[in-house]
Design a protein around this motif. Structure first.
Motif, short mmCIF file in Angstrom:
data_model
loop_
_atom_site.label_atom_id
_atom_site.label_comp_id
_atom_site.label_asym_id
_atom_site.label_seq_id
_atom_site.Cartn_x
_atom_site.Cartn_y
_atom_site.Cartn_z
N ALA A 58 -16.52 8.42 -0.79
CA ALA A 58 -17.27 7.41 -0.02
C ALA A 58 -16.84 6.00 -0.40
CB ALA A 58 -18.77 7.59 -0.24
N LYS A 59 -16.65 5.74 -1.69
CA LYS A 59 -16.23 4.41 -2.14
C LYS A 59 -14.78 4.10 -1.77
CE LYS A 59 -19.28 3.48 -5.98
NZ LYS A 59 -19.36 3.10 -7.39
N LEU A 60 -13.99 5.14 -1.58
CA LEU A 60 -12.56 4.96 -1.34
C LEU A 60 -12.18 5.01 0.13
CD1 LEU A 60 -11.21 7.21 -4.23
CD2 LEU A 60 -11.44 4.72 -4.19
N ARG A 61 -13.16 5.07 1.00
CA ARG A 61 -12.87 5.17 2.44
C ARG A 61 -11.99 3.99 2.87
NH1 ARG A 61 -15.86 6.39 7.82
NH2 ARG A 61 -14.36 7.86 8.29
N GLY A 62 -10.81 4.30 3.41
CA GLY A 62 -9.87 3.28 3.84
C GLY A 62 -9.00 2.72 2.73
N LEU A 63 -9.02 3.37 1.55
CA LEU A 63 -8.27 2.89 0.39
C LEU A 63 -6.79 2.68 0.72
CD1 LEU A 63 -8.24 2.34 -2.72
CD2 LEU A 63 -7.55 4.72 -2.97
N LEU A 64 -6.25 1.58 0.24
CA LEU A 64 -4.85 1.26 0.45
C LEU A 64 -4.21 1.03 -0.91
CD1 LEU A 64 -3.00 0.75 2.93
CD2 LEU A 64 -3.38 -1.67 2.54
N LEU A 65 -3.43 2.01 -1.37
CA LEU A 65 -2.72 1.87 -2.64
C LEU A 65 -1.35 1.23 -2.38
CD1 LEU A 65 -3.67 5.21 -4.41
CD2 LEU A 65 -4.60 2.94 -4.81
N GLU A 66 -0.61 1.02 -3.45
CA GLU A 66 0.63 0.24 -3.38
C GLU A 66 1.64 0.77 -2.36
OE1 GLU A 66 3.94 -1.65 -6.40
OE2 GLU A 66 2.46 -0.25 -7.17
N GLY A 67 1.91 2.06 -2.37
CA GLY A 67 2.89 2.62 -1.45
C GLY A 67 2.46 2.47 0.00
N ALA A 68 1.18 2.73 0.27
CA ALA A 68 0.66 2.59 1.63
C ALA A 68 0.67 1.13 2.07
CB ALA A 68 -0.75 3.16 1.71
N SER A 69 0.44 0.23 1.14
CA SER A 69 0.45 -1.20 1.44
C SER A 69 1.85 -1.64 1.89
CB SER A 69 0.03 -2.01 0.22
OG SER A 69 0.14 -3.38 0.47
N LEU A 70 2.87 -1.17 1.21
CA LEU A 70 4.25 -1.49 1.60
C LEU A 70 4.57 -0.95 2.98
CD1 LEU A 70 6.14 -0.86 -1.75
CD2 LEU A 70 5.70 -3.05 -0.66
N LEU A 71 4.12 0.26 3.26
CA LEU A 71 4.34 0.86 4.57
C LEU A 71 3.63 0.06 5.66
CD1 LEU A 71 5.54 3.17 6.22
CD2 LEU A 71 3.48 4.49 5.71
N LEU A 72 2.39 -0.34 5.41
CA LEU A 72 1.64 -1.14 6.37
C LEU A 72 2.34 -2.48 6.64
CD1 LEU A 72 -0.85 -1.72 8.14
CD2 LEU A 72 -1.96 -2.61 6.07
N LEU A 73 2.81 -3.13 5.59
CA LEU A 73 3.50 -4.40 5.77
C LEU A 73 4.76 -4.25 6.62
CD1 LEU A 73 3.12 -5.99 2.23
CD2 LEU A 73 2.01 -6.71 4.35
#
Length: 100
Positions: A56-71
Motif C-alpha cells: 500500500a505504501k509503495l503504490r506507484g513506486l519508482l526505483l532507479e532503473g524505472a526512473s531512467l526508463l521513464l526519463l
C-alpha cells in the motif's frame, strides 16, 4: 506494467585508513519490499539494518532503473506531464517522493 523485483546498490569510499563500503539491497515480495542496508568501515564488522514497506505504501513506486526508463520515454515523446510525482526510496532506504 513494469515492476522492480530486486535492486542492489554499492558504494565504496577509499578513504585511508578506513575505507567504507555501503550496500543497499531491495527485494520485492508478496507483502511489499524489504530494504537491507549494510555499512562496513575498515576492518570492522559490517552493520546491517533491514526494514520492510507494505504494498500500500509503495503504490506507484519508482526505483532507479524505472526512473531512467521513464526519463527516456519522456525524452522520446518530448513531453512532460505537469506535476509528475512518484513515491521513491532514497539513498538511506527511506520513503520519499521523486518529482519530474
Amino acid at each position: 506494467q513494469l515492476e522492480t523485483l530486486e535492486q542492489e546498490e554499492q558504494e565504496c569510499l577509499e578513504l585511508r585508513p578506513h575505507p567504507t563500503k555501503k550496500m543497499t539491497h531491495i527485494v520485492s515480495h508478496e507483502h511489499g519490499m524489504t530494504v537491507t542496508k549494510t555499512l562496513q568501515e575498515g576492518e570492522a564488522e559490517p552493520q546491517c539494518e533491514s526494514f520492510s514497506y507494505s504494498r500500500a505504501k509503495l503504490r506507484g513506486l519508482l526505483l532507479e532503473g524505472a526512473s531512467l526508463l521513464l526519463l527516456r520515454v519522456l525524452a522520446r515523446r518530448q513531453t512532460m506531464p505537469p506535476d509528475l510525482v512518484f513515491p521513491a526510496i532514497n539513498a538511506e532506504g527511506d520513503l520519499c517522493t521523486s518529482s519530474y
